[in-house]
Enzyme design. Sequence first.
Site, mmCIF file in Angstrom:
data_model
loop_
_atom_site.group_PDB
_atom_site.id
_atom_site.type_symbol
_atom_site.label_atom_id
_atom_site.label_comp_id
_atom_site.label_asym_id
_atom_site.label_seq_id
_atom_site.Cartn_x
_atom_site.Cartn_y
_atom_site.Cartn_z
ATOM 1 N N ALA A 1 0.858 -1.182 0.000
ATOM 2 C CA ALA A 1 0.000 0.000 0.000
ATOM 3 C C ALA A 1 0.894 1.232 0.000
ATOM 4 O O ALA A 1 2.064 1.164 0.388
ATOM 5 C CB ALA A 1 -0.903 -0.011 1.226
ATOM 6 N N GLY B 1 0.921 -5.105 1.064
ATOM 7 C CA GLY B 1 -0.335 -5.181 0.326
ATOM 8 C C GLY B 1 -0.166 -5.818 -1.046
ATOM 9 O O GLY B 1 -1.120 -6.380 -1.594
ATOM 10 N N GLU C 1 -0.407 -9.362 -0.383
ATOM 11 C CA GLU C 1 -1.806 -9.647 -0.015
ATOM 12 C C GLU C 1 -2.725 -9.619 -1.239
ATOM 13 O O GLU C 1 -3.627 -10.448 -1.368
ATOM 14 C CB GLU C 1 -2.270 -8.649 1.046
ATOM 15 C CG GLU C 1 -1.559 -8.865 2.379
ATOM 16 C CD GLU C 1 -1.817 -7.757 3.377
ATOM 17 O OE1 GLU C 1 -1.612 -6.580 3.019
ATOM 18 O OE2 GLU C 1 -2.218 -8.055 4.508
ATOM 19 N N GLU D 1 5.403 -5.099 6.983
ATOM 20 C CA GLU D 1 4.691 -4.064 7.741
ATOM 21 C C GLU D 1 5.283 -3.848 9.129
ATOM 22 O O GLU D 1 5.247 -2.746 9.671
ATOM 23 C CB GLU D 1 3.202 -4.425 7.860
ATOM 24 C CG GLU D 1 2.417 -4.327 6.555
ATOM 25 C CD GLU D 1 2.427 -5.604 5.735
ATOM 26 O OE1 GLU D 1 3.282 -6.475 5.980
ATOM 27 O OE2 GLU D 1 1.581 -5.720 4.832
HETATM 28 N N1 DAK Z 1 4.618 3.248 -0.765
HETATM 29 C C1 DAK Z 1 5.007 4.407 -1.317
HETATM 30 N N2 DAK Z 1 6.122 4.538 -2.020
HETATM 31 C C2 DAK Z 1 6.895 3.444 -2.200
HETATM 32 C C3 DAK Z 1 6.570 2.202 -1.645
HETATM 33 C C4 DAK Z 1 5.354 2.114 -0.899
HETATM 34 N N3 DAK Z 1 4.904 0.974 -0.381
HETATM 35 N N4 DAK Z 1 7.533 1.329 -1.970
HETATM 36 C C5 DAK Z 1 8.416 1.999 -2.711
HETATM 37 N N5 DAK Z 1 8.046 3.277 -2.853
HETATM 38 C C6 DAK Z 1 8.735 4.337 -3.583
HETATM 39 C C7 DAK Z 1 9.947 4.822 -2.840
HETATM 40 O O1 DAK Z 1 9.585 5.757 -1.852
HETATM 41 C C8 DAK Z 1 10.744 5.406 -3.963
HETATM 42 O O2 DAK Z 1 10.212 6.660 -4.276
HETATM 43 P P1 DAK Z 1 11.188 7.944 -4.538
HETATM 44 O O3 DAK Z 1 12.043 8.053 -3.328
HETATM 45 O O4 DAK Z 1 11.961 7.541 -5.784
HETATM 46 O O5 DAK Z 1 10.224 9.070 -4.757
HETATM 47 C C9 DAK Z 1 10.450 4.485 -5.134
HETATM 48 O O6 DAK Z 1 9.244 3.814 -4.806
HETATM 49 C C10 DAK Z 1 11.518 3.440 -5.374
HETATM 50 O O7 DAK Z 1 11.741 2.766 -4.131
HETATM 51 P P2 DAK Z 1 13.196 2.627 -3.473
HETATM 52 O O8 DAK Z 1 14.072 3.753 -3.869
HETATM 53 O O9 DAK Z 1 12.963 2.391 -2.031
HETATM 54 O O10 DAK Z 1 13.708 1.310 -4.236
HETATM 55 P P3 DAK Z 1 14.720 0.190 -3.677
HETATM 56 O O11 DAK Z 1 14.979 -0.712 -4.826
HETATM 57 O O12 DAK Z 1 15.872 0.819 -2.955
HETATM 58 O O13 DAK Z 1 13.858 -0.621 -2.572
HETATM 59 C C11 DAK Z 1 11.902 -1.728 -1.741
HETATM 60 C C12 DAK Z 1 12.748 -1.316 -2.967
HETATM 61 C C13 DAK Z 1 10.648 -2.403 -2.228
HETATM 62 C C14 DAK Z 1 12.726 -2.747 -0.891
HETATM 63 C C15 DAK Z 1 11.596 -0.482 -0.864
HETATM 64 O O14 DAK Z 1 11.031 0.511 -1.710
HETATM 65 C C16 DAK Z 1 10.642 -0.742 0.248
HETATM 66 O O15 DAK Z 1 11.017 -1.281 1.285
HETATM 67 N N6 DAK Z 1 9.371 -0.359 0.040
HETATM 68 C C17 DAK Z 1 8.358 -0.444 1.074
HETATM 69 C C18 DAK Z 1 7.877 -1.860 1.213
HETATM 70 C C19 DAK Z 1 6.868 -1.928 2.330
HETATM 71 O O16 DAK Z 1 7.144 -1.624 3.489
HETATM 72 N N7 DAK Z 1 5.636 -2.346 1.981
HETATM 73 C C20 DAK Z 1 4.547 -2.488 2.933
HETATM 74 C C21 DAK Z 1 3.757 -1.181 2.989
HETATM 75 S S1 DAK Z 1 2.412 -1.248 4.149
HETATM 76 C C22 DAK Z 1 -5.216 -2.724 4.215
HETATM 77 C C23 DAK Z 1 -4.810 -2.955 2.916
HETATM 78 C C24 DAK Z 1 -3.438 -2.928 2.608
HETATM 79 C C25 DAK Z 1 -2.533 -2.637 3.579
HETATM 80 C C26 DAK Z 1 -2.943 -2.391 4.867
HETATM 81 C C27 DAK Z 1 -4.302 -2.400 5.192
HETATM 82 N N8 DAK Z 1 -6.612 -2.818 4.531
HETATM 83 C C28 DAK Z 1 -7.545 -3.383 3.615
HETATM 84 C C29 DAK Z 1 -7.078 -2.363 5.849
HETATM 85 C C30 DAK Z 1 -1.120 -2.660 3.190
HETATM 86 C C31 DAK Z 1 -0.141 -2.098 3.899
HETATM 87 C C32 DAK Z 1 1.205 -2.082 3.294
HETATM 88 O O17 DAK Z 1 1.454 -2.616 2.226
#
Ligand code: DAK
Length: 271
Positions: free
Chosen positions: A79, A122, A125, A145
């Site tokens: 997400a 997400g 998921e 998360e």
């Molecule tokens: N959200 C927003 N931006 C994201 C992102 C994300 N999840 N993942 C990556 N980006 C963005 C980065 O901020 C970056 O943007 P700029 O800095 O260039 O503007 C760009 O994508 C490229 O990412 P990186 O520079 O970080 O690229 P790397 O290759 O170094 O790293 C990575 C890739 C995937 C390991 C890293 O980006 C990362 O750790 N991303 C976050 C992964 C994460 O934590 N995902 C979980 C998010 S929480 C629900 C439904 C859904 C959810 C919850 C509730 N309900 C129905 C109630 C879901 C929650 C989640 O998914």
Amino acid sequence: MSDVTTKSQTNTSQNSYTNILTATEDNIAIVTLNRPKVLNALNHELMTELTDALAGFDQDSAIGAIVITGGDRAFAAGADIKEMSDETAINIMLQNKFATWDKIRAVKKPIIAAVSGFALGGGCELMMNCDIIIASETAQFGQPEINLGVIPGAGGTQRLTRIVGKYKAMELILTGRPVTAAEALAMGLVNRVLPVELYLEEAKTLAKQIAGKSQVAVQLAKEAVLKNYDMSLTEGLEFERKNFYMLFASDDQKEGMKAFLEKRPAKFTGK
Ligand code: DAK
């Protein structure tokens, strides 16, 4: 049997979507998540478009199966953290914008995920909402998360546990460690793994194979499989969502998401 081989033709639809691409090829539909700059982070607009497209194809009698894919680098990295980071517990609960996600479960036609690169949070998921998963060798899966000070909120604690069992699910959810495509295959999280240049074609071939069956049988088969799989899932999902929302009252959620956006390690206080 016909001896004439017809060549597949892809028709890219003209529509107003800005975060996804849609196309049809023979009797299947292909929906491509399309926010590559942010690794297909699933913001509310994308999810609204995705569920709208899925509902449309579900109603379209010319379509027998749907493929959801992303890009080679990312299926979806979760997400959109930027969109979520400033949410409050009350606002997120009252607005219930995440309810859009529920519409994926209502799709009656089979959905095949073609996954390459990151399938995290997400993204993982969303993939687990699909019925069959074809992965590329470069795919990686995880529920990170916990590193943001929250927990999976779109079914991860429930579906992953059912798919891979308690101990693997606990490890993935409590550590946030991503697993490779090979590991995912070994734990039964994906159907098969192919080289990156082949995974999408394989998913389309499978979709066409299924779309060629009796659609009523396919839909009733899907419904029956999910019925078995679904028992007592609803309570778990409700519980998980309340806890997900409640975490937006914590300091750690604020810190975890802020730290991510500032590209630094989070300092959690447990409060
Ligand atoms: N959200 C927003 N931006 C994201 C992102 C994300 N999840 N993942 C990556 N980006 C963005 C980065 O901020 C970056 O943007 P700029 O800095 O260039 O503007 C760009 O994508 C490229 O990412 P990186 O520079 O970080 O690229 P790397 O290759 O170094 O790293 C990575 C890739 C995937 C390991 C890293 O980006 C990362 O750790 N991303 C976050 C992964 C994460 O934590 N995902 C979980 C998010 S929480 C629900 C439904 C859904 C959810 C919850 C509730 N309900 C129905 C109630 C879901 C929650 C989640 O998914």
